[in-house]
Design a protein around this motif. Structure first.
Motif, mmCIF file in Angstrom:
data_model
loop_
_atom_site.group_PDB
_atom_site.id
_atom_site.type_symbol
_atom_site.label_atom_id
_atom_site.label_comp_id
_atom_site.label_asym_id
_atom_site.label_seq_id
_atom_site.Cartn_x
_atom_site.Cartn_y
_atom_site.Cartn_z
ATOM 1 N N UNK A 84 -1.971 7.658 8.601
ATOM 2 C CA UNK A 84 -1.345 7.573 9.957
ATOM 3 C C UNK A 84 0.135 7.269 10.154
ATOM 4 N N UNK A 85 0.770 8.597 10.154
ATOM 5 C CA UNK A 85 2.243 8.520 9.972
ATOM 6 C C UNK A 85 2.836 8.114 11.365
ATOM 7 N N UNK A 135 5.265 6.998 1.133
ATOM 8 C CA UNK A 135 3.948 7.697 0.536
ATOM 9 C C UNK A 135 3.760 7.069 -0.955
ATOM 10 N N UNK A 136 4.901 6.822 -1.591
ATOM 11 C CA UNK A 136 4.843 5.957 -3.032
ATOM 12 C C UNK A 136 4.094 4.808 -3.041
ATOM 13 N N UNK A 137 4.971 4.025 -1.790
ATOM 14 C CA UNK A 137 4.355 2.517 -1.684
ATOM 15 C C UNK A 137 3.008 2.452 -1.328
ATOM 16 N N UNK A 144 0.629 -0.540 3.409
ATOM 17 C CA UNK A 144 0.026 0.086 4.485
ATOM 18 C C UNK A 144 0.977 1.226 5.205
ATOM 19 N N UNK A 145 0.656 2.263 5.266
ATOM 20 C CA UNK A 145 1.583 3.492 5.538
ATOM 21 C C UNK A 145 1.969 3.174 7.257
ATOM 22 N N UNK A 150 6.583 2.640 10.223
ATOM 23 C CA UNK A 150 7.373 2.152 11.278
ATOM 24 C C UNK A 150 8.666 1.237 10.889
ATOM 25 N N UNK A 151 8.602 0.879 9.875
ATOM 26 C CA UNK A 151 9.961 -0.086 9.585
ATOM 27 C C UNK A 151 11.020 0.745 9.146
#
Length: 377
Positions: A84-85, A135-137, A144-145, A150-151
């Motif tokens: 969920x981008x 994505x890497x995180x 959580x993506x 959001x940040x």
């Protein structure tokens, strides 16, 4: 006796259901218009007339739709991968930085047809790069993506403020914006396309990035449904366990999916930056990244549906401006309410009418089966 489950035909799932949701949203919006003392039918007529009544209105509607196609495709690609981008706003912002830097470097030395392809690469690369860190995180640290993207929207906005105030702003200017691009970074208008039909669009900012958006919609269809990577993305989205069992590398798929999504969002910036404003300014994205979420939901994450949903939201933006002008009691805030109702019924309440329609088709299928069995006997 319970009604058996039946899979809905594609024309119902991708056509009828979204249409029902939109009609109900407009019916509820009509009640809101009625509550402020205006005629809903007159308001609807003004809305449609304002969006499609004249050639220039159509051009403005398609101009807004262009941005929404890019961000809708960006969200849809991530959806297919089970991601969920929500960072399309920030990715488009940073993509605009990439396109703007290309324009500032080449606009005085190269024609637009040289600058444009390089600006496409710059916007896509910067947008993809901004999506790479979340994505890497997600892939390596389990972050959580939704939260990270959001940040990163806020980080992108703060970074652009710093760059436009302290780095890119000309010394002679007080406004937080870059210098105006020379003609070498101005995208051509699509006025010629309307002139083929004898229409004139005057100063409407519709430009060739609309054609690029349609091309990207086709390429996303090829990627998702006609390529190995697309199959892996869809498999990961449906069942990560099945993807792992099949030997698909989860980290690779998450990173590639998010970078493609970020690149598409970044290309949205070409429309306002090179096609309209011809300079980098604050908040040129204008919420298109968030509208892209609703566009992807309404379009069922399919490129054709996304294009149609983007035109619908373009109609709401352009027709809504005309409506607030013709009916002063319907303010811009009321237009936002109408847009919100469309998002509500197309997104959060998307399954409200599905069970009823599904039972209807199940009953019809069952009746047909009984009738066929009776004839055979």
């Amino acid at each position: 006796m319970s009604v058996p489950f039946v899979k809905l035909p594609r024309w119902v799932d991708f056509g009828l259901l979204p249409l029902v949701n939109v009609l109900v949203a407009f019916l509820v919006a009509g009640l809101v218009v009625l509550a402020v003392g205006e005629n809903p039918l007159s308001a609807a007529a003004i809305l449609v007339e304002g969006a499609f009544g004249r050639a220039s209105n159509i051009a403005y509607t398609l101009f807004y739709a262009t941005s929404f196609i890019f961000t809708g495709l960006a969200v849809a690609v991530a959806f297919h991968g089970g991601l969920f981008n929500i960072g399309g706003e920030g990715q488009a912002y940073i993509g605009g930085l990439g396109a703007g830097l290309v324009a500032l470097a080449l606009d005085r030395y190269a024609p637009w047809y040289v600058t444009f392809p390089i600006a496409i690469g710059g916007a896509a690369l910067f947008g993809a790069g901004w999506a790479l860190i979340p994505a890497l995180l997600q892939a390596r640290r389990g972050s959580h993506i939704v939260i990270t993207t959001i940040m990163f929207n806020f980080i992108a906005a703060s970074l652009m403020v710093y760059l436009l105030v302290d780095i890119l702003k000309p010394l002679s200017s007080m406004a937080p914006e870059s210098r105006t691009f020379a003609d070498g970074a101005h995208l051509p208008s699509l006025a010629w396309l309307f002139e083929l039909f004898g229409w004139r669009i005057r100063s409407a900012p519709l430009n060739i990035s609309f054609l690029l958006a349609l091309l990207m919609a086709f390429l996303v269809w090829v990627l998702i449904w006609r390529s190995k990577l697309g199959y892996e993305i869809r498999t990961m989205g449906h069942s990560p366990k099945a993807a792992n069992y099949a030997g698909m590398r989860q980290t690779r798929i998450i990173v590639l999916t998010m970078m493609i999504s970020g690149g598409l969002a970044g290309m949205m910036s070409l429309n306002p930056v090179l096609g309209d404003q011809h300079r980098l300014i604050l908040d040129f994205v204008g919420g298109a990244g968030f509208v892209g979420i609703a566009v992807a939901l309404m379009g069922r994450s399919h490129p054709v549906g996304i294009v149609l949903a983007a035109v619908l939201f373009g109609m709401l933006y352009q027709g809504g401006a005309e409506l607030s002008f013709e009916m002063p009691t319907i303010s811009r805030d009321m237009i936002v309410i109408i847009q919100g109702l469309v998002i509500l019924f197309a997104g959060a309440l998307e399954h409200m009418f599905r069970p009823t329609i599904q039972r209807l088709f199940a009953t019809m299928t069952q009746s047909r089966s009984v009738a066929t069995a009776g004839k055979e006997n």
